[in-house]
Design a protein around this motif. Structure first.
Motif: not given
Length: 109
Positions: A78-98
Motif C-alpha cells: 500500500n506504499s509508494v516511494e516518492l523522491r525529490n519532492i518539494d518539502k512545501s508540497q507535503l501538505g498538498a499530498i496529505a490533503r488527498f483523502y485517500w
C-alpha cells in the motif's frame, strides 16, 4: 443581501447553499486532518524523499497524481516511494483523502 434573500426563498437556492456549505466543511476537514498525516523526521532540505501510504494498493491514477509532485521510484503493498519532492508540497499530498500517512524515506531505501 437581496440575492441571499431570493436564494433562501427558492428550492434551487437552498440546494446551492447546502452544497456550498458541504464543500466548505469538506475543505475545512481536509485542512485540519492533513498536517497530522505528515510524519516527523524529514531532513531540513528543500527537496525530500518520502513514503506515502494509502489504505489500499495504489493504482495507475494514484501514481500519476504523485508524479505531479515528485519522481515515483517504486510501489510495494500500500506504499509508494516518492523522491525529490518539494518539502512545501507535503501538505498538498496529505490533503488527498485517500492518503493515510507520509513518512520520510529511510536512507538507502
Amino acid at each position: 443581501m437581496m440575492f441571499l434573500r431570493s436564494a433562501l426563498s427558492s428550492r434551487r437556492g437552498l440546494i446551492l447553499i447546502g452544497l456550498g456549505l458541504a464543500w466548505l466543511c469538506w475543505q475545512a476537514w481536509l485542512a485540519i486532518v492533513a498536517p497530522a498525516k505528515i510524519g516527523t523526521g524529514f531532513p531540513d532540505r528543500q527537496r525530500v524523499n518520502a513514503v506515502v501510504t494509502l489504505p489500499f494498493a495504489p493504482e495507475r491514477f494514484h501514481i500519476l497524481v504523485f508524479q505531479r509532485y515528485g519522481r515515483v521510484s517504486g510501489a510495494e503493498g500500500n506504499s509508494v516511494e516518492l523522491r525529490n519532492i518539494d518539502k512545501s508540497q507535503l501538505g498538498a499530498i496529505a490533503r488527498f483523502y485517500w492518503v493515510r500517512r507520509i513518512e520520510p524515506l529511510q536512507q538507502g531505501g
